[in-house]
Structure formats: structure tokens, C-alpha cells
Design a protein around this motif. Structure first.
Motif, short mmCIF file in Angstrom:
data_model
loop_
_atom_site.label_atom_id
_atom_site.label_comp_id
_atom_site.label_asym_id
_atom_site.label_seq_id
_atom_site.Cartn_x
_atom_site.Cartn_y
_atom_site.Cartn_z
N VAL A 56 32.70 29.34 46.31
CA VAL A 56 32.69 28.29 45.29
C VAL A 56 34.10 27.70 45.18
O VAL A 56 35.07 28.35 45.54
N ILE A 58 37.62 26.87 43.76
CA ILE A 58 38.47 27.56 42.78
C ILE A 58 38.53 26.70 41.53
O ILE A 58 38.45 27.18 40.41
N LEU A 64 44.58 22.64 40.37
CA LEU A 64 44.25 24.06 40.25
C LEU A 64 43.35 24.52 41.38
O LEU A 64 42.90 25.66 41.42
N GLY A 139 50.43 24.75 37.12
CA GLY A 139 50.48 26.19 37.37
C GLY A 139 49.41 26.70 38.32
O GLY A 139 49.06 27.87 38.31
N GLY A 140 48.88 25.84 39.16
CA GLY A 140 47.87 26.26 40.14
C GLY A 140 48.47 27.11 41.24
O GLY A 140 49.69 27.22 41.38
N GLY A 141 47.57 27.71 42.03
CA GLY A 141 48.02 28.61 43.10
C GLY A 141 48.76 27.90 44.21
O GLY A 141 49.45 28.55 45.01
N SER A 406 37.37 43.63 46.98
CA SER A 406 37.45 42.19 46.73
C SER A 406 38.89 41.74 46.95
O SER A 406 39.82 42.54 46.83
N PRO A 408 40.74 39.57 45.12
CA PRO A 408 41.59 39.67 43.93
C PRO A 408 42.05 41.10 43.65
O PRO A 408 43.19 41.31 43.26
N ASP A 409 41.15 42.06 43.87
CA ASP A 409 41.54 43.46 43.66
C ASP A 409 42.65 43.86 44.64
O ASP A 409 43.58 44.58 44.29
N ILE A 411 44.83 41.85 46.04
CA ILE A 411 46.08 41.18 45.66
C ILE A 411 46.74 41.93 44.50
O ILE A 411 47.94 42.20 44.52
N GLN A 412 45.92 42.27 43.53
CA GLN A 412 46.46 42.97 42.36
C GLN A 412 47.06 44.33 42.76
O GLN A 412 48.14 44.70 42.31
N LEU A 415 50.36 43.84 44.65
CA LEU A 415 51.47 43.45 43.77
C LEU A 415 51.90 44.57 42.82
O LEU A 415 52.93 44.48 42.17
N VAL A 443 52.04 38.47 48.03
CA VAL A 443 51.15 39.58 48.34
C VAL A 443 51.62 40.39 49.55
O VAL A 443 51.38 41.59 49.63
N PRO B 31 38.49 46.97 38.66
CA PRO B 31 39.82 46.40 38.86
C PRO B 31 39.74 44.90 39.17
O PRO B 31 38.76 44.44 39.75
N GLY B 32 40.75 44.18 38.81
CA GLY B 32 40.76 42.74 39.08
C GLY B 32 41.10 41.97 37.83
O GLY B 32 40.95 42.47 36.72
N ARG B 36 44.27 36.07 37.98
CA ARG B 36 44.75 36.21 39.36
C ARG B 36 43.74 35.58 40.32
O ARG B 36 44.10 34.90 41.28
N THR B 37 42.45 35.82 40.05
CA THR B 37 41.40 35.26 40.91
C THR B 37 41.44 33.74 40.87
O THR B 37 41.33 33.08 41.89
N LEU B 39 43.99 31.75 40.04
CA LEU B 39 45.22 31.13 40.52
C LEU B 39 45.58 31.48 41.96
O LEU B 39 46.40 30.81 42.57
N GLY B 40 44.96 32.53 42.50
CA GLY B 40 45.17 32.85 43.91
C GLY B 40 46.40 33.70 44.17
O GLY B 40 47.15 34.07 43.26
N ASN B 42 49.21 33.17 45.61
CA ASN B 42 50.58 32.67 45.53
C ASN B 42 51.02 32.29 44.12
O ASN B 42 52.08 31.69 43.95
N ALA B 43 50.20 32.60 43.15
CA ALA B 43 50.54 32.21 41.78
C ALA B 43 51.75 33.00 41.28
O ALA B 43 51.95 34.16 41.64
N SER B 47 52.70 31.88 35.52
CA SER B 47 51.47 31.09 35.39
C SER B 47 50.28 32.01 35.15
O SER B 47 49.37 31.67 34.40
N ARG B 50 50.42 33.00 31.53
CA ARG B 50 50.01 31.87 30.68
C ARG B 50 48.49 31.75 30.64
O ARG B 50 47.89 31.59 29.59
#
Lengths: 530, 313
Positions: A56, A58, A64, A139-141, A406, A408-409, A411-412, A415, A443, B31-32, B36-37, B39-40, B42-43, B47, B50
Motif C-alpha cells: 500500500v 506509505i 510523506l 518530516g517524511g522518510g 517485518s 519495521p521490526d 529497522i527498530q 536501531l 539502519v 514489536p514495531g 517508524r513504519t 516514516l521509513g 531513513n526518518a 520526526s 514528533r
């Protein structure tokens, strides 16, 4: 006897009738998705183009939204300042001309005249300046791709100047359709960004139609009657269907339900066998990134010899062959073949003996244990990760793969600075873009590592004024990156697309691996054959 | 009956609270981070922070739940954190697809299952044995796999049905039916075999009863015995099974919708779960809970209509 069989006959007759009716309906439904329009030469305009995208959007607000292939959701309604063709050439879009200053710190753009936004406002320097400034604040990615912007000026109605704090030769490339910074939003959209989620406000060939779309499923864009170059508009409508499941994608393109789809390498052969054209271009370079180069979590990783040993221990050819040689290529350097800075014949070889020797030199003759973070979305079934782990095991490095389900998981987790190494693909049109993944926080550099040598080479490449000098500088970066071995490159994988039999003009290259249907010049747009 | 309905409605409030609490806290354990999802990769941390603030993600969990539930009491299920669309609007835009799928599947499961089961019990012989075997196979095959096979056979190889997509009923009823045949077939296969097996066993049990023998001895027509007496009595246990398969079909719909790329609640909740879009997950969760309550209530009422002995006063 006959009386007893009569119900069966009735049933049979009913069944035949039902099949006939369904067949009739089916015949209706299999009519081409395009209709109407006009013909010219071997192609025809009008009708509907249906494309597929795996996820989908973003956001439908370009500031954004996503970059790369997912830019289709925003690039259809929002023209970019510059357009990138399939072979990577930059051609005019909203900007008819652009020039970088000798020190690569000032980009001057001349804007097209007579262009209006769908909100009725004129596209001029003030509007473009406002859009660029909104993008930086939103503030987009994709903010980082705007570069080190210092100020934006609008000295005249048709001139915009972007001043960078430091040299930024990639500035024009990042103002193309793939990077949302270049997609210009109209004044009403900027004043009310929420409205952009349901109504587009650009100058593009198409306008988003919320009433014809189903959020998360299909996104419909209708022809913008006020577009500045009607000759370039090939279709009345473009529909982007969200289809993620690889087998569903394969079924949809094979049966003509979509005209264009990104296909999984595992289903590409089946799709090709059905008579469809495949278009491919190198995209990701996969490899093992050493995040903890200072040895905070794992002291062994501080040694360059150890890092080089890890890169030498990986049997790239075997892995590429196992995954599928048609769309996967062994690669011992960080950039994919065809990108600027790729050095022919250069790269890490597979040499277990040398790897063991280097490991001993680094003080770890018996190997060590290593936690490696990975995920199973891009690296489906963790095939690449497991192969890397297996090869490192051959030189005594016992890898503990930590798999996230996933992106996002992942990436988190990356980081969180809890993992000394990660497996994640990198991408870039040149080696400066790729190396920025390792010398700028993110990342693949969660610890915020810096490297004087790589940073100096990066700065040098940015300040070079001629293309040939820049290519030479990019090649230096490629070589230096392997010496530091922060990244053990393994494979380059292609983006693979299936194209409907009556669609032409779809091109992709290492410099532009994400084809989009529209272009400001009809010459570069996709077309439907008669 | 009124009392039953009122009781069920009161129970539904309790169930909605429990299920939404469970969904809320389970999602918080996953988790997640939606920010973050959105903004991707590189955020910048600024941001992300915020956006977290803007989305209310920094509030304590109970406070977040309280805010959501207070909204629900006012009829406001919140907005998708990704698209900004109201959750109720998102659910309503997808409802027709999932309801079409579930209702048609229920019809197929009930009618085809009952017919096959009854036929097998009355005729017996090979049909009965075949039904036993097919029931096992039907139970063993996941609807997801059946869906893929059906697409390969009837959409890609023999191009009778569309491989993916959905046509809105009012746009074109013919294409609407066509777009649902394979998904309904995939979703119904397991249910049909279970109901047929249940119906066959129940019908055989009824057929062995003394009063059936008496009816036959008194010259009552066989068709009358089968449809008036056997079907009515054997239908009761099968009705429970139909109810269970309908609820099961809701789960199956999540997978089947993904294979056939149907824009229903299944694909919506899949996307929302993977992207941590909590308001949407909660909204769909509440809808599914209410759906299960309504199905159970409908089964209870039908039970009463078919069997006066269990009729609720």
C-alpha cells in the motif's frame, strides 16, 4: 428406469446451462481492460492501464510518501521537476533546464511556463519554493534525499535556486520522479496537507480519484485535462492494484488482469513461459553489514582483518546459482553492475584459506560467536542470511541469526544498537550513494560510525565537477569500502517485471530500476499496441 | 425470545470490551512502531518522536485504550494512522466483499452439505463411503491451498473465472457472481464436508428410530418421511456445525481474500496488523466479535424455530 434417471438428466442439463452462462459472463469479463481512445501508428491511446504494486502507499501526500517503485502512487498526479528515463538520462519535466554551479553547491532550475495545478493555481517559482520548503518541514522518510539544503530562492517567476551547505552533485537526480522531494504540490494542498490523502493537487498527467479507489486495494487515477503536454498522455485512466502475494501477482499478470507487475524471481519463469515479456534491472546488493565496527558488542569486529576474512568466506557464486542465476548475480563489491563506480573484475573472491589466515592475523584463529540481525520479508525464508551464516561457520564463526518478521521490526531492532551485524540490502545509482548507508546514521549504521578515509573520498566525489572525474572518485570509494570491509557484499538481485503482451515502452536499467508508465515526453511513455 | 436477544446484546458489550482489550494489549506486545513504519528507514529520530506524539503513542497503554473506548461509546472508532480514513468508513467500504463471501459460503455449506449428507444417509452404499473419505480430505486441506489450486486450474489454465479481484454487485451482478465463485468454493470445501458428514450421521440416527419405522409401516410416502421428519430432526446438530463453520469461514476469509486479492475485511486487517495500524485492527476486531455474537444468536433462534423443545420463552 428412464423415470429414475430423469432427475440426473435435468441436473446435467442445468449444469451445462450454468457452465454456458458462466462461460458467457466469463467471455465478457475477459475483454481487454482498455477501451475507446484513439489510434496512431502501431499504438493506441486511451483506455485503462492497470498496474500492480506489492504494498500500500506509505502516504498519498508526496512529502510523506515512498520513493523508488512506490513513487507510482504520487508520481502519477504530481509532476517532478526533472524526469529520469528508463536508461537513467535526466530530461525536462516541470524544469526545462537546470545547472549546477562549479562547486556543486548551487542548483539553478528554469521552470516551464503555462502549467497549472489541479487547484487552479499557476505553477511558478513561488509555488515550487513553497512545495520544496514544505517537503523539508513535513518530516517524511525521504527528507534526507533532499540533500544538505541551505536555502531555496525564487529570484524570478520561472527560476528557482537551491543552495546546498555542501557539494551535492546528486541534487538533480533526487529531484526526479522517484524521490518525493521533486514532486511539486500545489498551494491549496500545502495549506491543507490532510486534503492530499483524498484529493491530489499536482500538475501531473493524472489526478487521484478517491471515489474510484478502494483504500489499501486499488488506487485509480484519471486523466488530467489541463496537463501541459496532452500528447504524452497515453491512457484515460491508470489503476494501481495492490497485490502482494507472489502467486496472486503471477495469476493476475498471466490472465491479463493487470498490464504490468513486479514478479518474484521464483514465479518469473512461469510468467515468461506464458508468453509475457520480462524486463529486469539490477537493484539490491545484499550483504553482511558490520554495524559494530568499534567492537563494542563484539570485540572481534574491530579488526579489519576479521571483517575481510568474513567477506572472503562467502561463496557468492554457489549462492547465486542456488537462488536462480537468471535474476541473481554474485557480487563482491557494494554497487550493482551498471551503477556509477562499479569496477569491472573487482571484488571479494571466495577464498576460505585466506579467510582463515586473516582471521588468525586478527587474533581469532578459532573463530567466535556472532549475533546477526536479519528479516524474512525481503530475504524471503532467510535464504541469503542462512547461506551467509553457513559460510561463516566454515571459518569458525558461529552465527546466531535473529530473524524479524517485518521490516519495521527489523529497522527498530537494528536501531536499538543490540546487534553487531545485520543482513540488509543496499541500493544506489553510484557508490557514493551506497557508501552513505555506512557512514551516515541509519539502519545499516545504527552506531553512527564514521570513517575518515571513506568520508574524505565521499566528499571528494561530491565536489568533482566532471562526470568522468566523479566516476573515478566513485571507483575509489568502491575499492576503499572493500578495504575497510564494513560491508561484506554477496549478491546483486534484479528487479523483475512482467509486461502485458500489448504494452510497449517499458524499460529499466541499473540507474532506473523502477519503471513508471507516464513521462512528460510521449517518446518515453508506455504505450498500448493496437 | 426478547429476553434472549436483550441478554445477548448485554453480553456483546462485555465480549467487545474483553476482545478489544485482548487485541489492544496483544498488539502492544508486538514489536514495531507505527511512526517508524510510516516514516521509513531513513526518518530522523526527531520526526519519529514528533509523529509518535501526534499519534498519541507516548501515552500510557491504559490511557490510550481509555481514549479509544471513550470514542467508541460516542460512535467514533478513530482513524487509520496511515491513511487518516475513519475506521468505520474503511470497514463499511470493505463490508460488502466479506459479507458476500461469508453469506454465499454459508449458503453453499448449508445447502450442499445438508443435501449430500441426507442423500448419502438415504441412499447409503458407495456415496456414504465416498462422503466419509471426502470429509477427511476436506478437513485436511487448508482453504489457502485450495484457493491456490483453484486459481491455477480454473483461472490460469482453463480461463473460466477471474484469478483475482472483485466486482461490486450493483456494477455488474454477473461479474460479481463470477468473481466470487472460486473464493466461495475455496472457503466452503471444508465446511461442506463437515456438514455433510454431520448430516449423514444424524440422519442415519433418525432413520433408525422406531417412529420412522412406524411412519413407513403406516404407508407415509418416503419423500415425506425424509423431508418432514428426518431432515427436520437431523438438521439440529448440523445447524450447530453450520454456525461453527460460518465463524471459521471468517478466519478462512482472511487467507482467501489475500489469495484472490479481494478488497475485504480480511485484507484490511492483514495490512493493518503488519503495519501496526491499531485503530483499524481494533475496529475490525470489534466487528468480528459482533459478527460472531450475531451468528450465535441466529443459530439459537433457528434452533428454537426448528425444535419446539428448546424454544426460548
Amino acid at each position: 428406469m428412464s423415470a429414475r434417471h430423469s432427475p440426473s438428466r435435468k441436473l446435467l442439463a442445468t449444469a451445462i446451462a450454468a457452465i454456458a452462462v458462466l462461460g458467457g459472463v466469463s467471455a465478457c469479463s475477459s475483454a481487454p481492460s482498455s477501451g475507446g481512445g484513439s489510434t496512431s501508428g502501431a499504438t493506441t491511446t486511451g483506455g485503462t492501464l492497470t498496474t500492480q504494486f506489492a504494498g500500500v502507499p506509505i502516504s498519498l501526500n508526496p512529502a510523506l510518501g515512498g520513493s523508488g517503485g512506490s513513487a507510482i502512487f504520487t508520481s502519477l498526479p504530481y509532476d517532478s521537476l526533472i524526469w529520469q528515463t528508463g536508461d537513467g538520462t535526466l530530461i525536462p519535466d516541470l524544469a526545462t533546464d537546470w545547472k549546477l554551479s562549479d562547486d556543486n553547491k548551487k542548483l539553478t532550475l528554469t521552470l516551464r511556463k503555462g502549467v497549472t495545478f489541479t487547484d487552479g493555481a499557476t505553477m511558478d517559482a513561488a509555488a515550487v519554493k513553497a512545495s520544496l520548503e514544505y517537503f523539508l518541514k513535513a518530516g517524511g522518510g525521504g527528507t534526507r534525499y533532499a540533500g544538505p539544503v541551505d536555502t531555496i530562492e525564487a529570484p524570478s517567476d520561472d527560476t528557482v535556486v537551491i543552495n546546498y551547505k555542501s557539494a551535492y552533485p546528486d541534487g538533480p537526480a533526487y529531484l526526479t520522479q522517484y524521490w518525493s522531494v521533486g514532486q511539486i504540490i500545489g498551494p491549496e494542498g500545502i495549506a491543507d496537507p490532510e486534503s492530499l490523502l483524498t484529493e491530489s493537487d499536482g500538475t501531473g498527467q493524472y489526478a487521484y480519484s478517491a471515489s474510484d479507489s478502494v483504500t489499501g486495494s486499488s488506487y485509480t487515477y484519471v486523466k488530467n485535462k489541463d496537463y501541459f503536454n496532452p500528447d504524452a498522455q497515453q491512457f484515460d485512466k491508470v489503476v494501481v492494484k495492490v497485490i502482494g502475494d507472489p502467486s496472486a501477482v503471477s495469476s493476475a499478470i498471466t490472465t491479463g488482469q493487470v498490464d504490468f507487475a513486479g514478479v518474484n524471481p521464483t514465479t518469473a519463469a512461469t510468467v515468461e513461459a506464458s508468453g509475457l515479456k520480462l524486463v529486469k534491472a539490477p537493484f539490491f546488493t545484499w550483504g553482511l553489514t558490520v554495524a559494530d565496527t568499534q567492537g563494542t558488542l563484539n570485540p572481534a569486529l574491530k579488526s579489519a582483518e576479521v571483517r575481510q576474512a568474513m567477506a572472503l568466506a562467502i561463496d557468492r557464486e554457489a549462492l547465486a546459482s542456488a537462488i536462480g542465476a537468471d535474476f541473481t548475480h554474485a557480487n563482491g563489491q557494494m554497487g550493482a553492475e551498471g551503477t556509477d563506480g562499479y569496477v569491472d573484475g573487482f571484488g571479494f573472491e571466495y577464498d576460505v584459506k585466506k579467510a582463515k589466515s586473516l582471521l588468525a592475523e586478527g587474533g581469532y584463529p578459532d573463530g567466535f560467536s556472532l549475533d546477526v540481525l536479519t528479516e524474512n520479508i525481503l530475504d524471503g525464508q532467510t535464504t541469503i542470511s542462512q547461506a551467509i551464516a553457513g559460510d561463516l561457520g566454515k571459518i569458525g564463526i558461529k552465527v546466531n541469526l535473529v530473524v524479524k518478521n517485518s521490516v519495521p521490526d527489523f529497522i527498530q531492532a537494528s536501531l536499538s544498537k543490540q546487534y553487531p551485524a545485520v543482513i540488509w540490502p543496499v541500493v544506489g545509482a553510484n557508490s557514493a550513494q551506497v557508501v552513505s548507508n555506512f557512514i551516515q546514521p541509519g539502519v545499516t549504521n545504527p552506531f553512527g560510525n564514521t570513517n575518515e578515509k571513506l568520508s574524505a573520498l565521499y566528499e571528494k566525489a561530491q565536489s568533482e565537477t566532471s562526470a568522468s572525474a566523479r566516476t573515478s572518485a566513485y571507483e575509489d570509494i568502491t575499492k576503499a569500502a572493500n578495504e575497510e570491509a564494513w560491508f561484506a557484499p554477496v549478491l546483486s538481485t534484479d528487479n523483475v517485471y512482467a509486461v502485458g503482451k500489448n504494452i510497449t515502452g517499458v524499460t529499466a536499467s541499473a540507474l532506473n530500476p523502477n519503471p513508471l508508465p507516464q513521462a512528460p515526453d510521449a517518446k518515453y511513455a508506455w504505450k498500448r499496441t493496437k | 425470545m426478547v429476553r434472549l436477544i436483550v441478554n445477548r446484546l448485554l453480553l456483546s458489550v462485555v465480549l467487545v470490551v474483553i476482545s478489544s482489550l485482548a487485541i489492544f494489549f496483544l498488539m502492544s506486545l508486538v514489536p514495531g512502531d507505527p511512526a517508524r513504519t510510516i516514516l521509513g528507514a531513513n526518518a530522523t529520530p526527531d520526526s519519529i518522536e514528533r509523529l509518535r506524539q501526534q499519534l498519541g503513542l507516548n501515552e500510557p497503554l491504559l490511557s490510550q485504550y481509555g481514549t479509544w473506548f471513550a470514542g467508541v461509546l460516542r460512535g467514533d472508532f478513530g482513524q487509520s494512522v496511515f491513511t487518516g480514513d475513519p475506521v468505520v468508513a474503511l470497514i463499511l467500504s470493505r463490508l460488502q466483499v466479506t459479507l458476500s463471501l461469508i453469506l454465499l459460503s454459508t449458503l453453499v455449506i448449508a445447502v450442499l452439505g445438508a443435501t449430500l449428507g441426507l442423500l448419502s444417509a438415504v441412499r447409503g452404499g458407495v456415496l456414504g463411503k465416498l462422503l466419509d473419505a471426502v470429509s477427511l480430505v476436506g478437513l485436511a486441506l487448508p482453504s489457502y491451498w485450495v484457493a491456490i489450486v483453484l486459481v491455477a486450474l480454473f483461472a490460469v489454465t482453463i480461463r473460466i473465472f477471474p484469478a483475482t479481484g472483485y466486482t461490486v454487485l450493483t456494477d455488474d451482478p454477473g461479474r460479481w457472481l463470477l468473481s466470487l465463485i472460486l473464493p466461495v468454493a475455496a472457503l466452503s470445501l471444508g465446511g461442506v464436508t463437515i456438514v455433510a458428514k454431520q448430516m449423514r450421521d444424524s440422519a442415519l440416527d433418525v432413520l433408525a428410530r422406531d417412529y420412522i419405522r412406524v411412519l413407513r409401516a403406516t404407508g407415509v410416502r418416503e419423500s415425506s418421511i425424509v423431508f418432514k421428519h428426518v431432515l427436520r430432526n437431523a438438521a439440529l446438530p448440523s445447524l450447530t456445525v453450520v454456525g461453527l463453520t460460518v465463524v471459521g469461514a471468517l478466519t478462512g476469509a482472511v487467507f482467501v481474500e489475500n489469495v484472490f486479492v479481494l478488497p475485504g475485511l480480511g485484507t484490511l486487517v492483514t495490512q493493518a496488523t503488519t503495519s501496526h495500524d491499531l485503530p483499524v485492527v481494533l475496529g475490525v476486531g470489534v466487528f468480528f466479535t459482533l459478527f460472531v455474537i450475531i451468528v450465535n444468536l441466529a443459530i439459537d433462534l433457528l434452533y428454537g424455530a426448528l425444535n419446539p423443545k428448546v424454544r426460548v420463552r
